[in-house]
Scaffold this motif. Structure first.
Motif, mmCIF file in Angstrom:
data_model
loop_
_atom_site.group_PDB
_atom_site.id
_atom_site.type_symbol
_atom_site.label_atom_id
_atom_site.label_comp_id
_atom_site.label_asym_id
_atom_site.label_seq_id
_atom_site.Cartn_x
_atom_site.Cartn_y
_atom_site.Cartn_z
ATOM 1 N N SER A 65 10.283 2.642 0.247
ATOM 2 C CA SER A 65 9.275 1.917 -0.529
ATOM 3 C C SER A 65 9.921 0.887 -1.444
ATOM 4 O O SER A 65 9.456 -0.258 -1.548
ATOM 5 N N LEU A 72 10.642 -8.036 0.078
ATOM 6 C CA LEU A 72 9.552 -8.987 -0.159
ATOM 7 C C LEU A 72 9.995 -10.057 -1.149
ATOM 8 O O LEU A 72 9.665 -11.244 -0.986
ATOM 9 N N LEU A 138 -1.583 -3.111 9.860
ATOM 10 C CA LEU A 138 -1.828 -4.308 9.069
ATOM 11 C C LEU A 138 -3.130 -4.185 8.279
ATOM 12 O O LEU A 138 -3.193 -4.550 7.099
ATOM 13 N N LEU A 141 -2.671 -1.910 5.240
ATOM 14 C CA LEU A 141 -1.939 -2.507 4.133
ATOM 15 C C LEU A 141 -2.750 -3.570 3.399
ATOM 16 O O LEU A 141 -2.656 -3.703 2.176
ATOM 17 N N LEU A 142 -3.552 -4.343 4.145
ATOM 18 C CA LEU A 142 -4.235 -5.485 3.558
ATOM 19 C C LEU A 142 -5.641 -5.171 3.066
ATOM 20 O O LEU A 142 -6.204 -5.955 2.290
ATOM 21 N N SER A 275 -5.288 -4.225 -2.631
ATOM 22 C CA SER A 275 -4.745 -3.569 -1.438
ATOM 23 C C SER A 275 -3.347 -3.044 -1.755
ATOM 24 O O SER A 275 -2.752 -3.379 -2.791
ATOM 25 N N TYR A 277 -0.779 -3.937 -0.165
ATOM 26 C CA TYR A 277 0.088 -5.112 -0.103
ATOM 27 C C TYR A 277 0.035 -5.899 -1.414
ATOM 28 O O TYR A 277 1.047 -6.469 -1.846
ATOM 29 N N ASP A 278 -1.136 -5.944 -2.058
ATOM 30 C CA ASP A 278 -1.224 -6.572 -3.388
ATOM 31 C C ASP A 278 -0.283 -5.883 -4.371
ATOM 32 O O ASP A 278 0.408 -6.548 -5.161
ATOM 33 N N ALA A 280 2.380 -4.250 -3.583
ATOM 34 C CA ALA A 280 3.752 -4.575 -3.181
ATOM 35 C C ALA A 280 4.173 -5.938 -3.726
ATOM 36 O O ALA A 280 5.322 -6.122 -4.157
ATOM 37 N N GLN A 281 3.258 -6.895 -3.737
ATOM 38 C CA GLN A 281 3.581 -8.219 -4.284
ATOM 39 C C GLN A 281 3.838 -8.140 -5.788
ATOM 40 O O GLN A 281 4.737 -8.813 -6.316
ATOM 41 N N LEU A 355 1.097 3.958 -0.468
ATOM 42 C CA LEU A 355 1.768 3.488 0.743
ATOM 43 C C LEU A 355 1.957 4.639 1.727
ATOM 44 O O LEU A 355 1.713 4.494 2.935
ATOM 45 N N ARG A 358 -1.312 5.427 3.402
ATOM 46 C CA ARG A 358 -1.634 4.434 4.422
ATOM 47 C C ARG A 358 -0.788 4.647 5.676
ATOM 48 O O ARG A 358 -1.275 4.505 6.802
#
Length: 378
Positions: A65, A72, A138, A141-142, A275, A277-278, A280-281, A355, A358
């Motif tokens: 993780s 990223l 995908l 994650l999104l 999400s 992914y959000d 993660a950013q 994560l 998911r």
């Protein structure tokens, strides 16, 4: 486990009979001890093995993780692998051996004749990995975090306000952006105040999410037992949420949780979530990268972090840090979550849990995906 017993050879008088009797008795004792040892090794192996496997899986999940966040930030390709199964084969072997002296005492006077036996324990684990990819992965994650995941996370949190600030992007049209891109957004502190009020009411036991009593919504925000100590908090909260109600007494207040836009005055709570992914950013933007990598364009540049990640930093060091809850090596640096960083630990714990959930959902539906199985000899 190994047992060794010794007997001393006797004289000629009844030598054969005595030694045979001694051998039979001692062999019996040894076999009983070996059998009891096997009975102990089984549960003991489970105790040691289960804890060891769980610890290693938890540690490698954290490393994966954290590695995702660092990659990223650098904009490098990344992939995720899930542990789909761990199979441990345990094998036992027991043996016993005895040597006795027969004949005149002079033939073995002073010599020890050993009776020995042992139990051999061998464990051969097989670990199966499943590469996680494809459309299902995908979408997992999104897609925004669903309400039936958000609600238990917030309810079980020690501070509901912090969880809402991390996971929610908007509540009754009050924005909570991940990044502050404009001066106007930087000056809007309404969501911060909203999170503080909900956190205070939650800690006081006066606010929580519950299953809705209507068919229009699955959950409701329940505000109760707030007067007189927290009546002002509740009135300010309802005003921020644009709910036409006032806490003039200690009556219960229910706001239905919906995803549609909030209508002014309605007794509802419109929630939009981030999400995975959000998240993660947000984590990637908090990675402390070397200035030389930033100036040379090796890293992705992000705007200023908003409320969700503004107080956290994923640190770096040249040596592996001792007090890290997770650490990964990348481009000659150790990137890590400091065990003393409360905000970083809170973020990473939530991000990794979501994560992993998911990934588990993706693995469950990927029955035809290739599996990498690695036998491990021990």
């Amino acid at each position: 486990m190994h047992h060794t017993l010794y007997i001393v050879g006797g004289g000629m008088h009844h030598a054969n009979e005595l030694t045979r009797c001694a051998l039979a008795v001692l062999v019996g004792i040894l076999l009983v001890a070996a059998t009891q040892g096997c009975a102990v090794v089984g549960p003991s192996a489970l105790s040691r093995g289960r804890a060891a496997y769980a610890e290693v899986i938890a540690e490698t999940n954290a490393e994966q993780s954290l590695g995702l966040l660092v990659r990223l930030r650098y904009g490098t390709p990344w992939s995720l692998v899930a542990v789909s199964s761990v199979t441990a084969n345990v094998r036992f072997n027991a043996n016993a051996r005895g040597e006795i002296g027969v004949g005149p005492d002079a033939s073995f006077a002073g010599a020890l004749v050993p009776l020995s036996g042992g139990v051999a324990y061998e464990e051969n684990p097989t670990i199966s990995y499943l590469p996680v990819h494809g459309d299902r992965h995908l979408r997992q994650l999104l897609s925004p975090i669903p309400t039936d995941v958000l609600v238990p996370v917030v309810n079980s949190s020690l501070d509901a306000g912090n969880s809402l600030a991390l996971l929610v992007t908007s509540m009754n049209r009050i924005p909570n952006p991940a990044f502050v891109a404009t001066p106007e957004a930087a000056q809007d502190d309404r969501f911060s105040r909203l999170a503080d009020l909900m956190g205070a009411l939650s800690r006081a036991g006066a606010l929580q999410f519950v299953e809705s009593a209507t068919k229009e919504a699955a959950f409701s925000l329940w505000i109760h037992d707030y007067a007189p100590a927290y009546q002002q908090h509740v009135n300010e909260l309802l005003a921020l949420l644009n709910v036409d109600d006032a806490a003039t007494s200690n009556e219960d207040i229910f706001l239905e949780v919906v995803s549609s836009p909030h209508s002014r005055g309605a007794r509802s709570l419109s929630i939009q979530t981030r999400s995975v992914y959000d998240l993660a950013q947000i984590g990637a933007a908090s990675v402390d990268v070397p200035e030389v990598d930033r100036s040379s364009g090796l890293t992705t540049e992000y705007p200023k972090l908003g409320l969700a990640g503004g107080k956290m930093t994923i640190r770096r060091a040249q040596e592996r840090p001792r007090d890290a809850i997770a650490a990964v090596r990348f481009r000659d640096w150790w990137y890590y979550i400091d065990g003393r960083d409360l905000h970083g630990k809170r973020f990473f714990r939530t991000f990794e849990a979501l994560l992993s959930a998911r990934l588990a959902d993706t693995v469950e539906g990927a029955r035809t995906a290739p599996v990498l199985t690695v036998p491990v000899a021990r």
